[in-house]
Motif scaffolding. Structure first.
Motif, PDB file in Angstrom:
ATOM      1  N   TYR A  56       3.418  -2.497  -9.941  1.00 43.50           N
ATOM      2  CA  TYR A  56       4.543  -3.216  -9.349  1.00 43.50           C
ATOM      3  C   TYR A  56       5.098  -2.468  -8.139  1.00 43.50           C
ATOM      4  O   TYR A  56       5.668  -3.076  -7.243  1.00 43.50           O
ATOM      5  CB  TYR A  56       5.665  -3.436 -10.368  1.00 43.50           C
ATOM      6  N   ILE A  57       4.940  -1.162  -8.128  1.00 48.06           N
ATOM      7  CA  ILE A  57       5.364  -0.332  -7.001  1.00 48.06           C
ATOM      8  C   ILE A  57       4.093   0.137  -6.313  1.00 48.06           C
ATOM      9  O   ILE A  57       3.298   0.880  -6.890  1.00 48.06           O
ATOM     10  CB  ILE A  57       6.213   0.867  -7.489  1.00 48.06           C
ATOM     11  N   ASP A  58       3.906  -0.308  -5.093  1.00 51.28           N
ATOM     12  CA  ASP A  58       2.704   0.014  -4.337  1.00 51.28           C
ATOM     13  C   ASP A  58       2.801   1.332  -3.601  1.00 51.28           C
ATOM     14  O   ASP A  58       1.821   2.051  -3.468  1.00 51.28           O
ATOM     15  CB  ASP A  58       2.467  -1.070  -3.280  1.00 51.28           C
ATOM     16  N   ASN A  59       4.003   1.628  -3.065  1.00 52.09           N
ATOM     17  CA  ASN A  59       4.101   2.713  -2.119  1.00 52.09           C
ATOM     18  C   ASN A  59       5.565   3.068  -1.912  1.00 52.09           C
ATOM     19  O   ASN A  59       6.450   2.241  -2.139  1.00 52.09           O
ATOM     20  CB  ASN A  59       3.503   2.225  -0.794  1.00 52.09           C
ATOM     21  N   TYR A  60       5.814   4.279  -1.478  1.00 51.57           N
ATOM     22  CA  TYR A  60       7.141   4.692  -1.026  1.00 51.57           C
ATOM     23  C   TYR A  60       7.001   5.014   0.450  1.00 51.57           C
ATOM     24  O   TYR A  60       6.048   5.672   0.859  1.00 51.57           O
ATOM     25  CB  TYR A  60       7.623   5.925  -1.797  1.00 51.57           C
ATOM     26  N   THR A  61       7.947   4.552   1.254  1.00 55.10           N
ATOM     27  CA  THR A  61       7.823   4.735   2.693  1.00 55.10           C
ATOM     28  C   THR A  61       9.187   4.923   3.326  1.00 55.10           C
ATOM     29  O   THR A  61      10.216   4.680   2.690  1.00 55.10           O
ATOM     30  CB  THR A  61       7.088   3.532   3.319  1.00 55.10           C
ATOM     31  N   THR A  62       9.186   5.324   4.577  1.00 57.77           N
ATOM     32  CA  THR A  62      10.395   5.469   5.360  1.00 57.77           C
ATOM     33  C   THR A  62      10.315   4.494   6.524  1.00 57.77           C
ATOM     34  O   THR A  62       9.272   4.387   7.174  1.00 57.77           O
ATOM     35  CB  THR A  62      10.515   6.911   5.897  1.00 57.77           C
ATOM     36  N   VAL A  63      11.386   3.789   6.805  1.00 58.93           N
ATOM     37  CA  VAL A  63      11.431   2.860   7.931  1.00 58.93           C
ATOM     38  C   VAL A  63      12.013   3.613   9.122  1.00 58.93           C
ATOM     39  O   VAL A  63      13.140   4.112   9.065  1.00 58.93           O
ATOM     40  CB  VAL A  63      12.284   1.615   7.600  1.00 58.93           C
ATOM     41  N   LEU A  64      11.232   3.709  10.192  1.00 60.45           N
ATOM     42  CA  LEU A  64      11.667   4.405  11.394  1.00 60.45           C
ATOM     43  C   LEU A  64      12.305   3.426  12.375  1.00 60.45           C
ATOM     44  O   LEU A  64      11.971   2.240  12.380  1.00 60.45           O
ATOM     45  CB  LEU A  64      10.479   5.105  12.056  1.00 60.45           C
ATOM     46  N   ASN A  65      13.179   3.915  13.210  1.00 60.80           N
ATOM     47  CA  ASN A  65      13.877   3.099  14.199  1.00 60.80           C
ATOM     48  C   ASN A  65      13.008   2.985  15.449  1.00 60.80           C
ATOM     49  O   ASN A  65      12.785   3.977  16.152  1.00 60.80           O
ATOM     50  CB  ASN A  65      15.228   3.741  14.518  1.00 60.80           C
ATOM     51  N   ARG A  66      12.502   1.770  15.723  1.00 62.10           N
ATOM     52  CA  ARG A  66      11.616   1.555  16.872  1.00 62.10           C
ATOM     53  C   ARG A  66      12.286   1.898  18.191  1.00 62.10           C
ATOM     54  O   ARG A  66      11.672   2.472  19.082  1.00 62.10           O
ATOM     55  CB  ARG A  66      11.136   0.106  16.914  1.00 62.10           C
ATOM     56  N   GLN A  67      13.562   1.520  18.351  1.00 66.16           N
ATOM     57  CA  GLN A  67      14.260   1.768  19.610  1.00 66.16           C
ATOM     58  C   GLN A  67      14.404   3.274  19.861  1.00 66.16           C
ATOM     59  O   GLN A  67      14.198   3.737  20.976  1.00 66.16           O
ATOM     60  CB  GLN A  67      15.635   1.089  19.617  1.00 66.16           C
ATOM     61  N   LYS A  68      14.750   4.033  18.832  1.00 63.26           N
ATOM     62  CA  LYS A  68      14.882   5.489  18.986  1.00 63.26           C
ATOM     63  C   LYS A  68      13.555   6.122  19.376  1.00 63.26           C
ATOM     64  O   LYS A  68      13.513   7.155  20.036  1.00 63.26           O
ATOM     65  CB  LYS A  68      15.392   6.125  17.697  1.00 63.26           C
ATOM     66  N   LEU A  69      12.460   5.516  18.959  1.00 60.50           N
ATOM     67  CA  LEU A  69      11.122   6.023  19.270  1.00 60.50           C
ATOM     68  C   LEU A  69      10.558   5.417  20.553  1.00 60.50           C
ATOM     69  O   LEU A  69       9.384   5.584  20.867  1.00 60.50           O
ATOM     70  CB  LEU A  69      10.176   5.754  18.094  1.00 60.50           C
TER      71      LEU A  69
END
Length: 160
Positions: A56-69
Motif C-alpha cells: 500500500y506504501i510504494d515509496n517515501y519521497t520529498t517534494v522539491l520547489n521547482r521555482q527555487k530550483l
C-alpha cells in the motif's frame, strides 16, 4: 507472485487513517502517528510495517520547489509513435525513464500515444529537450502545451 502482490488485505478505518496521515506527513514519527490514530506505539508501528509489506506504501519521497530550483518552464507534450510494436515503444519508454527532466509519462488512448511532462529552466532549454525527444527512435510527432500557471500538483490519492 511477489510478497507485496500476495499480501493485499481489507483496510480498516485505522489503516486508512494511517495512510492519510503519512501521505501528507511522510516524516511523521511513529509516536506522533500513534497519538493521531489513537493507538499505542507498537501496534501502530506493526500496522505501518504491514501496510508497507502489503504494497500500500510504494515509496517515501520529498517534494522539491521547482521555482527555487529555477525550473520555471513546464510543458505537456503529446508524443506519437510510428508503430506500436515493442521495437518502437521500448526505446521511447527507456529514454523517458532515464532522463530526469521528464517528470511524468503516461501511455494514453486517443490521438497520441503518450503524454509527458517536461520541466526546464528556460524556453530554450525546453526546446532542446523536445529536440532530444524528437530524435528517439520511433517518435513521429510531438505536440506541446505550455503550463502558464500551475493550479494543483499532488501525488496524494483519495483514500477511503
Amino acid at each position: 507472485m511477489n510478497k507485496k502482490e500476495s499480501a493485499t488485505y481489507e483496510l480498516d478505518d485505522i489503516d486508512i487513517a494511517i495512510l492519510r496521515i503519512i501521505q501528507r506527513e511522510g516524516r511523521i514519527s511513529n509516536n506522533k502517528l500513534a497519538e493521531r490514530v489513537n493507538l499505542s506505539e507498537t501496534p501502530c508501528w506493526r500496522r505501518w510495517k504491514r501496510l508497507e509489506e502489503a504494497g500500500y506504501i510504494d515509496n517515501y519521497t520529498t517534494v522539491l520547489n521547482r521555482q527555487k530550483l529555477n525550473l520555471q518552464v513546464s510543458g505537456f507534450t503529446l508524443v506519437t509513435l510510428g508503430n506500436h510494436d515493442v521495437e518502437s515503444t521500448e526505446p521511447f519508454e527507456e529514454f523517458v525513464g532515464l532522463v530526469e527532466w521528464v517528470v511524468m509519462c503516461s501511455c494514453i488512448a486517443g490521438s497520441a500515444d503518450y503524454i509527458v511532462q517536461i520541466v526546464a529552466q528556460s524556453l530554450e532549454q525546453y526546446y532542446d529537450r523536445l529536440s532530444e525527444l524528437r530524435r528517439v527512435k520511433g517518435v513521429t510527432a510531438l505536440q506541446s502545451n505550455m503550463s502558464i500557471k500551475e493550479i494543483k500538483s499532488t501525488s496524494h490519492l483519495p483514500i477511503g
